[in-house]
Design a protein around this motif. Sequence first.
Motif, PDB file in Angstrom:
ATOM      1  N   LEU A 165       0.819  -1.204   0.000  1.00 51.80           N
ATOM      2  CA  LEU A 165       0.000   0.000   0.000  1.00 51.80           C
ATOM      3  C   LEU A 165       0.865   1.271   0.000  1.00 51.80           C
ATOM      4  CD1 LEU A 165      -3.066   0.600   0.159  1.00 51.80           C
ATOM      5  CD2 LEU A 165      -2.751   0.965   2.592  1.00 51.80           C
ATOM      6  N   GLY A 166       0.734   2.034  -1.055  1.00 53.30           N
ATOM      7  CA  GLY A 166       1.487   3.287  -1.122  1.00 53.30           C
ATOM      8  C   GLY A 166       2.925   3.120  -1.559  1.00 53.30           C
ATOM      9  N   GLU A 170      11.405  -2.115  -1.369  1.00 56.96           N
ATOM     10  CA  GLU A 170      11.785  -1.789   0.003  1.00 56.96           C
ATOM     11  C   GLU A 170      13.217  -2.273   0.209  1.00 56.96           C
ATOM     12  OE1 GLU A 170       9.688  -2.625   4.202  1.00 56.96           O
ATOM     13  OE2 GLU A 170      10.757  -4.343   3.395  1.00 56.96           O
ATOM     14  N   VAL A 186      17.616  -0.615   0.547  1.00 59.47           N
ATOM     15  CA  VAL A 186      18.539   0.479   0.852  1.00 59.47           C
ATOM     16  C   VAL A 186      18.214   1.747   0.050  1.00 59.47           C
ATOM     17  CG1 VAL A 186      20.426  -1.044   1.524  1.00 59.47           C
ATOM     18  CG2 VAL A 186      20.219  -0.365  -0.848  1.00 59.47           C
ATOM     19  N   VAL A 217      14.959   3.720   1.369  1.00 56.57           N
ATOM     20  CA  VAL A 217      15.289   4.445   2.597  1.00 56.57           C
ATOM     21  C   VAL A 217      15.976   5.771   2.257  1.00 56.57           C
ATOM     22  CG1 VAL A 217      16.814   4.397   4.613  1.00 56.57           C
ATOM     23  CG2 VAL A 217      15.402   2.430   4.095  1.00 56.57           C
ATOM     24  N   GLN A 218      16.874   5.730   1.291  1.00 62.06           N
ATOM     25  CA  GLN A 218      17.613   6.947   0.929  1.00 62.06           C
ATOM     26  C   GLN A 218      16.760   7.964   0.189  1.00 62.06           C
ATOM     27  OE1 GLN A 218      21.535   6.489  -0.859  1.00 62.06           O
ATOM     28  NE2 GLN A 218      21.612   4.406  -0.108  1.00 62.06           N
ATOM     29  N   LEU A 219      15.785   7.474  -0.548  1.00 68.34           N
ATOM     30  CA  LEU A 219      14.983   8.386  -1.375  1.00 68.34           C
ATOM     31  C   LEU A 219      13.704   8.851  -0.685  1.00 68.34           C
ATOM     32  CD1 LEU A 219      15.266   6.785  -4.941  1.00 68.34           C
ATOM     33  CD2 LEU A 219      16.726   8.475  -3.848  1.00 68.34           C
ATOM     34  N   GLY A 220      13.379   8.228   0.437  1.00 68.01           N
ATOM     35  CA  GLY A 220      12.156   8.625   1.129  1.00 68.01           C
ATOM     36  C   GLY A 220      10.890   8.232   0.383  1.00 68.01           C
ATOM     37  N   LYS A 224       8.145   5.314  -0.412  1.00 66.74           N
ATOM     38  CA  LYS A 224       7.658   4.116   0.272  1.00 66.74           C
ATOM     39  C   LYS A 224       8.038   2.857  -0.490  1.00 66.74           C
ATOM     40  CE  LYS A 224       4.045   5.089   3.495  1.00 66.74           C
ATOM     41  NZ  LYS A 224       2.675   4.825   3.910  1.00 66.74           N
ATOM     42  N   PHE A 267      15.885   9.314  -9.025  1.00 71.97           N
ATOM     43  CA  PHE A 267      14.419   9.481  -9.145  1.00 71.97           C
ATOM     44  C   PHE A 267      13.955   9.381 -10.608  1.00 71.97           C
ATOM     45  CE2 PHE A 267      15.489  11.762  -5.227  1.00 71.97           C
ATOM     46  CZ  PHE A 267      14.514  11.341  -4.358  1.00 71.97           C
ATOM     47  N   GLU A 320       6.373  10.295  -7.967  1.00 74.31           N
ATOM     48  CA  GLU A 320       5.212   9.744  -7.271  1.00 74.31           C
ATOM     49  C   GLU A 320       3.965   9.675  -8.150  1.00 74.31           C
ATOM     50  OE1 GLU A 320       5.059  10.722  -3.081  1.00 74.31           O
ATOM     51  OE2 GLU A 320       2.904  11.053  -3.260  1.00 74.31           O
ATOM     52  N   ILE A 321       3.833  10.607  -9.076  1.00 77.43           N
ATOM     53  CA  ILE A 321       2.621  10.589  -9.911  1.00 77.43           C
ATOM     54  C   ILE A 321       2.886  10.050 -11.315  1.00 77.43           C
ATOM     55  CG2 ILE A 321       1.342  12.395  -8.689  1.00 77.43           C
ATOM     56  CD1 ILE A 321       2.318  14.385 -10.783  1.00 77.43           C
ATOM     57  N   LYS A 356      22.517  14.519   1.094  1.00 82.27           N
ATOM     58  CA  LYS A 356      23.325  13.417   0.558  1.00 82.27           C
ATOM     59  C   LYS A 356      24.116  13.835  -0.681  1.00 82.27           C
ATOM     60  CE  LYS A 356      19.618  10.883  -1.825  1.00 82.27           C
ATOM     61  NZ  LYS A 356      18.485  11.225  -0.946  1.00 82.27           N
ATOM     62  N   MET A 366       6.039  15.568  -2.689  1.00 86.06           N
ATOM     63  CA  MET A 366       6.516  14.321  -3.316  1.00 86.06           C
ATOM     64  C   MET A 366       8.033  14.180  -3.252  1.00 86.06           C
ATOM     65  SD  MET A 366       4.080  14.272  -6.625  1.00 86.06           S
ATOM     66  CE  MET A 366       2.320  14.554  -6.430  1.00 86.06           C
ATOM     67  N   PRO A 367       8.518  13.023  -2.819  1.00 86.75           N
ATOM     68  CA  PRO A 367       9.958  12.808  -2.762  1.00 86.75           C
ATOM     69  C   PRO A 367      10.582  12.978  -4.149  1.00 86.75           C
ATOM     70  CG  PRO A 367       8.764  10.927  -1.831  1.00 86.75           C
ATOM     71  CD  PRO A 367       7.755  11.825  -2.429  1.00 86.75           C
ATOM     72  N   ALA A 411       8.914  12.583   2.032  1.00 87.81           N
ATOM     73  CA  ALA A 411       9.693  11.974   3.105  1.00 87.81           C
ATOM     74  C   ALA A 411      11.157  11.843   2.704  1.00 87.81           C
ATOM     75  CB  ALA A 411       9.118  10.602   3.445  1.00 87.81           C
ATOM     76  N   HIS A 412      11.571  12.603   1.687  1.00 88.23           N
ATOM     77  CA  HIS A 412      12.939  12.499   1.204  1.00 88.23           C
ATOM     78  C   HIS A 412      13.889  13.326   2.061  1.00 88.23           C
ATOM     79  CE1 HIS A 412      16.034  13.582  -2.095  1.00 88.23           C
ATOM     80  NE2 HIS A 412      16.411  12.473  -1.500  1.00 88.23           N
ATOM     81  N   LEU A 447      15.895  11.890   7.861  1.00 88.43           N
ATOM     82  CA  LEU A 447      16.821  11.433   6.818  1.00 88.43           C
ATOM     83  C   LEU A 447      17.924  12.468   6.577  1.00 88.43           C
ATOM     84  CD1 LEU A 447      17.213   9.006   5.022  1.00 88.43           C
ATOM     85  CD2 LEU A 447      15.823  10.090   3.277  1.00 88.43           C
ATOM     86  N   PHE A 505      22.092  12.030   7.343  1.00 86.35           N
ATOM     87  CA  PHE A 505      23.172  12.293   6.372  1.00 86.35           C
ATOM     88  C   PHE A 505      24.110  13.392   6.889  1.00 86.35           C
ATOM     89  CE2 PHE A 505      19.974  10.803   3.014  1.00 86.35           C
ATOM     90  CZ  PHE A 505      20.547   9.556   2.915  1.00 86.35           C
ATOM     91  N   TYR A 556      15.110  -1.131   6.532  1.00 86.03           N
ATOM     92  CA  TYR A 556      16.502  -1.085   6.064  1.00 86.03           C
ATOM     93  C   TYR A 556      17.248   0.168   6.519  1.00 86.03           C
ATOM     94  CZ  TYR A 556      15.350  -5.151   3.300  1.00 86.03           C
ATOM     95  OH  TYR A 556      14.986  -6.416   2.918  1.00 86.03           O
ATOM     96  N   THR A 584      21.006   0.245   7.200  1.00 84.31           N
ATOM     97  CA  THR A 584      21.989   0.271   6.103  1.00 84.31           C
ATOM     98  C   THR A 584      22.616   1.655   5.955  1.00 84.31           C
ATOM     99  OG1 THR A 584      20.310   0.789   4.427  1.00 84.31           O
ATOM    100  CG2 THR A 584      20.779  -1.550   4.813  1.00 84.31           C
ATOM    101  N   ASP A 611      -0.997   6.620   6.120  1.00 90.64           N
ATOM    102  CA  ASP A 611      -2.161   6.069   5.423  1.00 90.64           C
ATOM    103  C   ASP A 611      -2.839   4.968   6.234  1.00 90.64           C
ATOM    104  OD1 ASP A 611       0.042   4.486   5.130  1.00 90.64           O
ATOM    105  OD2 ASP A 611       0.173   4.719   2.958  1.00 90.64           O
TER     106      ASP A 611
END
Lengths: 426, 308
Positions: free
Chosen positions: A190-191, A196, A198, A201-204, A206, A274, A322-323, B11, B110-111, B132-133, B171, B175, B196, B199, B229
């Motif tokens: 979902l979302g 999922e 490494v 996590v770095q890009l934020g 989901k 991205f 995202e879109i 980063k 948006m990230p 959330a970036h 985040l 960094f 993760y 990491t 959500d």
Amino acid sequence: MIDNFTLFKQVTICDPKSAWHNQKCDVLTNAQEIIEISKEINAQDYKTIVLEDAIISPGIFDLQVNCGAPFDAEKESFQSLSNAAISAGITDCLLMSHLNIPVDNNAQVEFLKNSTSFLPLNFHIAGTISSHLKGNDLANLNEMVMSGCVAFSDNKEKIQKSNLLHLALQYNKLTQKLLMIHAEDASFSLGGQINEGVINVQLGIKGIPNIAEELGVVKSIYLSKYHDELLFINGISTEGSVNLIREAKKQGIKIACSIYGYQLKLTEQDLLDFNSYLKVTPPLRTEKDRIAIIEGLIDGTIDVICSGHQPENNETKEVEFEIASYGMATIENLWSLSLILMDNQCELATIIEKLCHEPRRLLNLPENTINKGNLPSFFVHTLNKNNSFKKSKAKSKAVNNPFFESELKGFIYGTYTKGEWFENNN
Amino acid sequence: MLSVNHLLGIKYLKKDDIDLILKTADTFLDVINRPIKKVPSLRDTTIVNLFFENSTRTRLSFELAEKRLSADVLNFTASSSSVSKGETLIDTVNNILAMKVDMVVMRHPMPGAAHFLSQRVKSKIVNAGDGAHEHPTQALLDAFSIRRKLGEVAGKKVLIVGDILHSRVALSNIFCLQKLGAEVMVCGPPTLIPKYLHTLGVKVEYDLKKALLWCDVANMLRIQLERQDIKYFPSLREYTHLYGLNKDILDSLEKPIVIMHPGPINRGVEITSEVADSEHAIILDQVENGVAVRMAVLYLLANRPDVV
């Protein structure tokens, strides 16, 4: 000159189902059949094609293709899809249901067949499993078969109701067509938009965990076992899925699966900037998953390599990640991407099996082999030349191909199908 | 000079970039504490603040930083713009840039939105938070605040508590603090910590007391219910019980720690008023430092010669 006869001089046949496999021969054909295969055929009376280090293989059958048409023809028309496929050695494709106009009745199947029958590419039609692609009730499966539908799939819509798949497997005893699904437990993803791990996590962004797919694979295996019916999983992506399917096959469970060509080259690491052109479902996974997929192809766990061609335009891809729409339009690169397997001690014949023969076997269609008397549908290629893939020369209308301006393995000289030789320029 | 044309995230910065920004911010902190708080550094530079998401603190901080540098400032919010009529981000920005705007400060839900924009428009971009970036200026001002409070960042143990999963502040802080030589630990409900995250080289602890005993600095994050959500924990009451910072816990540590919060504070949830208003908290210093750090970022980027 004898009309409609074409002679391919000194081509090496790579077709594990041919009596001439791995032999250098002359191949004489006309539109209806392969007239003669022998070490040497007198060339003087025929249109003769001589190509350097040429290999001839049966036409590729792309088992999962989406087209923009008829709803979004500006993304991809039937004509442009056909041109793109033919230039890539693809003579047949399984056209998946459009997500906006579900192919869930006989009229839709007939419309698609009539709209594509005049094109060089053979379009085979997949109807939907569920009515209106809603995932609730069965579509008119038998009615669609009567109109020529060869498989059923809700395309990339993930059927979440186990009971619907249960019913589809039962009902398919009547229709006996390939049931194809995307195995993913959507409640776990979902979302989520990318793997999922490494990178998410770095890009934020989901993440979609491996187990979202693997739970879907487990469910599919159990359903297949329960009904003793074949269930086909489109585009698996994780090491866990490969292992699950390998074990299921060892137990004799009728499960089969495919991967997408781009999964042999790309991983989640490629998403660090991205790049929305690499947004796909299932998401690009890790290098470990990529290696597991290669091993699965080589040991027979994975049956088919297909393109999963999903044409998009700038309006849907040249936007924030995202879109952006999901999908890649890489039908023109399926062959080159598949050749990556040769870097991993995979025989060319195995690649031909995955691209050409397995899809036909799974769909219960007649074999396409390079033997005397057979319908000629093949492509001619070489491994000694690379393909400089340029956007300006691409046949597909889609913009979402991350391999534009890339140097890719192998070169396809041309494709012979429906009595015509379609030659590619350098 | 900075090694980057845009500030898209921590980063993408080198340690030298961060050091330069913090050093420059020292100067601007002096400036904004003078009777005349304005310098002419960015006179004739026009900056637009594009906020596609609600913000008070960050928007005001940027606006003030720009005005203190004598830049001309345009403010834009998505709700009053063509975005609500379906205009794309690139079209929106290009239309604004056509009015001869030099820099873009953007907050976007948006990230990667700032990264996306930087590759497609001819302007210097400052990311004021993208989903959330990252929220790079928040991390820079947090590091700046730690440095001013404790002398340096290197070697310090910094704890980030709360909704790590949805937090761009976490985040960017991870960094930034790591690049400056600090150790970082995160603490929060397991459901709000990405699987993760380790990491990235951070420690993960689910017990607040243990985490607090470890740290020199605790950065308390807000629970971002608007980004959730699904329900990631049973109730705010239970969250506060497990992860709320109150005076009793603080006293039980028997050592002083620095308390930070990026704001806005939910008093009584992640932090009690007693703690937020205590001598340990540098929350309002962070706000003040934020203006100086943002002045430094804008000044340094504007003075880079070109955009490639």
